[in-house]
Design a protein around this motif. Structure first.
Motif, PDB file in Angstrom:
ATOM      1  N   MET A   1      -8.393 -12.942  -4.509  1.00 12.93           N
ATOM      2  CA  MET A   1      -6.955 -12.779  -4.476  1.00 12.93           C
ATOM      3  C   MET A   1      -6.557 -11.369  -4.052  1.00 12.93           C
ATOM      4  N   ASN A   2      -7.308 -10.355  -4.489  1.00 13.90           N
ATOM      5  CA  ASN A   2      -6.886  -9.008  -4.138  1.00 13.90           C
ATOM      6  C   ASN A   2      -7.024  -8.756  -2.640  1.00 13.90           C
ATOM      7  N   LEU A   3      -7.971  -9.411  -1.983  1.00 14.75           N
ATOM      8  CA  LEU A   3      -8.094  -9.248  -0.533  1.00 14.75           C
ATOM      9  C   LEU A   3      -6.918  -9.892   0.195  1.00 14.75           C
ATOM     10  N   VAL A   4      -6.485 -11.034  -0.296  1.00 17.30           N
ATOM     11  CA  VAL A   4      -5.331 -11.700   0.314  1.00 17.30           C
ATOM     12  C   VAL A   4      -4.093 -10.820   0.170  1.00 17.30           C
ATOM     13  N   GLY A   5      -3.910 -10.230  -1.010  1.00 19.00           N
ATOM     14  CA  GLY A   5      -2.778  -9.333  -1.237  1.00 19.00           C
ATOM     15  C   GLY A   5      -2.855  -8.095  -0.367  1.00 19.00           C
ATOM     16  N   ALA A   6      -4.063  -7.537  -0.248  1.00 21.86           N
ATOM     17  CA  ALA A   6      -4.236  -6.343   0.582  1.00 21.86           C
ATOM     18  C   ALA A   6      -3.922  -6.642   2.036  1.00 21.86           C
ATOM     19  N   LEU A   7      -4.362  -7.784   2.528  1.00 23.03           N
ATOM     20  CA  LEU A   7      -4.069  -8.160   3.911  1.00 23.03           C
ATOM     21  C   LEU A   7      -2.576  -8.399   4.123  1.00 23.03           C
ATOM     22  N   ALA A   8      -1.930  -9.010   3.124  1.00 22.78           N
ATOM     23  CA  ALA A   8      -0.485  -9.254   3.238  1.00 22.78           C
ATOM     24  C   ALA A   8       0.281  -7.935   3.290  1.00 22.78           C
ATOM     25  N   ILE A   9      -0.091  -7.004   2.437  1.00 23.75           N
ATOM     26  CA  ILE A   9       0.570  -5.697   2.427  1.00 23.75           C
ATOM     27  C   ILE A   9       0.282  -4.943   3.721  1.00 23.75           C
ATOM     28  N   ALA A  10      -0.974  -4.973   4.169  1.00 18.87           N
ATOM     29  CA  ALA A  10      -1.361  -4.261   5.385  1.00 18.87           C
ATOM     30  C   ALA A  10      -0.582  -4.760   6.589  1.00 18.87           C
ATOM     31  N   SER A  11      -0.322  -6.058   6.619  1.00 14.72           N
ATOM     32  CA  SER A  11       0.407  -6.602   7.760  1.00 14.72           C
ATOM     33  C   SER A  11       1.865  -6.145   7.779  1.00 14.72           C
ATOM     34  N   GLN A  12       2.384  -5.711   6.637  1.00 10.75           N
ATOM     35  CA  GLN A  12       3.778  -5.275   6.540  1.00 10.75           C
ATOM     36  C   GLN A  12       3.941  -3.762   6.619  1.00 10.75           C
ATOM     37  N   MET A  13       2.848  -3.023   6.537  1.00 11.43           N
ATOM     38  CA  MET A  13       2.945  -1.557   6.472  1.00 11.43           C
ATOM     39  C   MET A  13       3.124  -0.944   7.850  1.00 11.43           C
ATOM     40  N   THR A  14       4.144  -0.117   7.961  1.00  5.06           N
ATOM     41  CA  THR A  14       4.356   0.659   9.185  1.00  5.06           C
ATOM     42  C   THR A  14       4.810   2.056   8.794  1.00  5.06           C
ATOM     43  N   THR A  15       4.620   3.009   9.675  1.00  4.21           N
ATOM     44  CA  THR A  15       5.109   4.368   9.441  1.00  4.21           C
ATOM     45  C   THR A  15       6.576   4.422   9.822  1.00  4.21           C
ATOM     46  N   LYS A  16       7.195   5.567   9.618  1.00  2.00           N
ATOM     47  CA  LYS A  16       8.604   5.734   9.988  1.00  2.00           C
ATOM     48  C   LYS A  16       8.800   5.575  11.487  1.00  2.00           C
ATOM     49  N   GLU A  17       7.757   5.906  12.240  1.00  2.00           N
ATOM     50  CA  GLU A  17       7.846   5.808  13.697  1.00  2.00           C
ATOM     51  C   GLU A  17       7.533   4.383  14.173  1.00  2.00           C
ATOM     52  N   GLY A  18       7.213   3.472  13.249  1.00  4.35           N
ATOM     53  CA  GLY A  18       6.919   2.102  13.615  1.00  4.35           C
ATOM     54  C   GLY A  18       5.463   1.838  13.963  1.00  4.35           C
ATOM     55  N   GLU A  19       4.612   2.844  13.778  1.00  2.23           N
ATOM     56  CA  GLU A  19       3.198   2.650  14.064  1.00  2.23           C
ATOM     57  C   GLU A  19       2.510   1.975  12.882  1.00  2.23           C
ATOM     58  N   GLU A  20       1.447   1.246  13.190  1.00  2.00           N
ATOM     59  CA  GLU A  20       0.689   0.597  12.120  1.00  2.00           C
ATOM     60  C   GLU A  20      -0.023   1.623  11.264  1.00  2.00           C
ATOM     61  N   VAL A  21      -0.040   1.363   9.969  1.00  2.08           N
ATOM     62  CA  VAL A  21      -0.851   2.160   9.052  1.00  2.08           C
ATOM     63  C   VAL A  21      -2.221   1.500   9.012  1.00  2.08           C
ATOM     64  N   LYS A  22      -3.274   2.278   9.160  1.00  2.00           N
ATOM     65  CA  LYS A  22      -4.606   1.728   9.359  1.00  2.00           C
ATOM     66  C   LYS A  22      -5.425   1.551   8.085  1.00  2.00           C
ATOM     67  N   ASN A  23      -5.068   2.195   6.962  1.00  2.00           N
ATOM     68  CA  ASN A  23      -5.929   2.185   5.788  1.00  2.00           C
ATOM     69  C   ASN A  23      -5.301   1.457   4.613  1.00  2.00           C
ATOM     70  N   VAL A  24      -6.017   0.481   4.102  1.00  2.00           N
ATOM     71  CA  VAL A  24      -5.668  -0.205   2.867  1.00  2.00           C
ATOM     72  C   VAL A  24      -6.948  -0.263   2.050  1.00  2.00           C
ATOM     73  N   VAL A  25      -6.857   0.121   0.787  1.00  2.00           N
ATOM     74  CA  VAL A  25      -8.038   0.157  -0.076  1.00  2.00           C
ATOM     75  C   VAL A  25      -7.885  -0.867  -1.179  1.00  2.00           C
ATOM     76  N   THR A  26      -8.947  -1.585  -1.466  1.00  2.00           N
ATOM     77  CA  THR A  26      -8.968  -2.527  -2.568  1.00  2.00           C
ATOM     78  C   THR A  26     -10.331  -2.462  -3.232  1.00  2.00           C
ATOM     79  N   VAL A  27     -10.407  -2.950  -4.448  1.00  2.00           N
ATOM     80  CA  VAL A  27     -11.665  -2.981  -5.189  1.00  2.00           C
ATOM     81  C   VAL A  27     -12.070  -4.441  -5.355  1.00  2.00           C
ATOM     82  N   VAL A  28     -13.281  -4.733  -4.953  1.00  2.00           N
ATOM     83  CA  VAL A  28     -13.801  -6.089  -5.110  1.00  2.00           C
ATOM     84  C   VAL A  28     -14.865  -6.044  -6.202  1.00  2.00           C
ATOM     85  N   CYS A  29     -14.597  -6.701  -7.291  1.00  2.00           N
ATOM     86  CA  CYS A  29     -15.515  -6.686  -8.426  1.00  2.00           C
ATOM     87  C   CYS A  29     -16.469  -7.873  -8.357  1.00  2.00           C
TER      88      CYS A  29
END
Length: 73
Positions: A1-29
């Motif tokens: 589930m945490n990977l699905v959430g991380a991917l969902a957030i990553a797909s929505q993240m942009t900088t103020k200039e509209g560029e993609e943010v490249k780093n999302v960190v998650t912990v897989v136990c």
């Protein structure tokens, strides 16, 4: 589930200039099955690592242990 959430957030993240943010960190136990022979082995914990086994008599009380860990109460 945490990977699905991380991917969902990553797909929505942009900088103020509209560029993609490249780093999302998650912990897989994992369940830790590979390590149970060491985690629950008193001799390994006490002799090899020099740690105190829970329930053994020790000179350190709970408050001193928290202080050693940098936790103030």
């Amino acid at each position: 589930m945490n990977l699905v959430g991380a991917l969902a957030i990553a797909s929505q993240m942009t900088t103020k200039e509209g560029e993609e943010v490249k780093n999302v960190v998650t912990v897989v136990c994992d369940g830790g099955q590979r390590h149970t022979s060491r985690f629950w082995n008193r001799d390994f914990i006490v002799d090899d690592w020099g740690l105190v086994w829970p329930g053994d008599d020790s000179d350190i009380d709970d408050k001193q242990l928290l202080e050693l860990l940098g936790i103030s109460i």
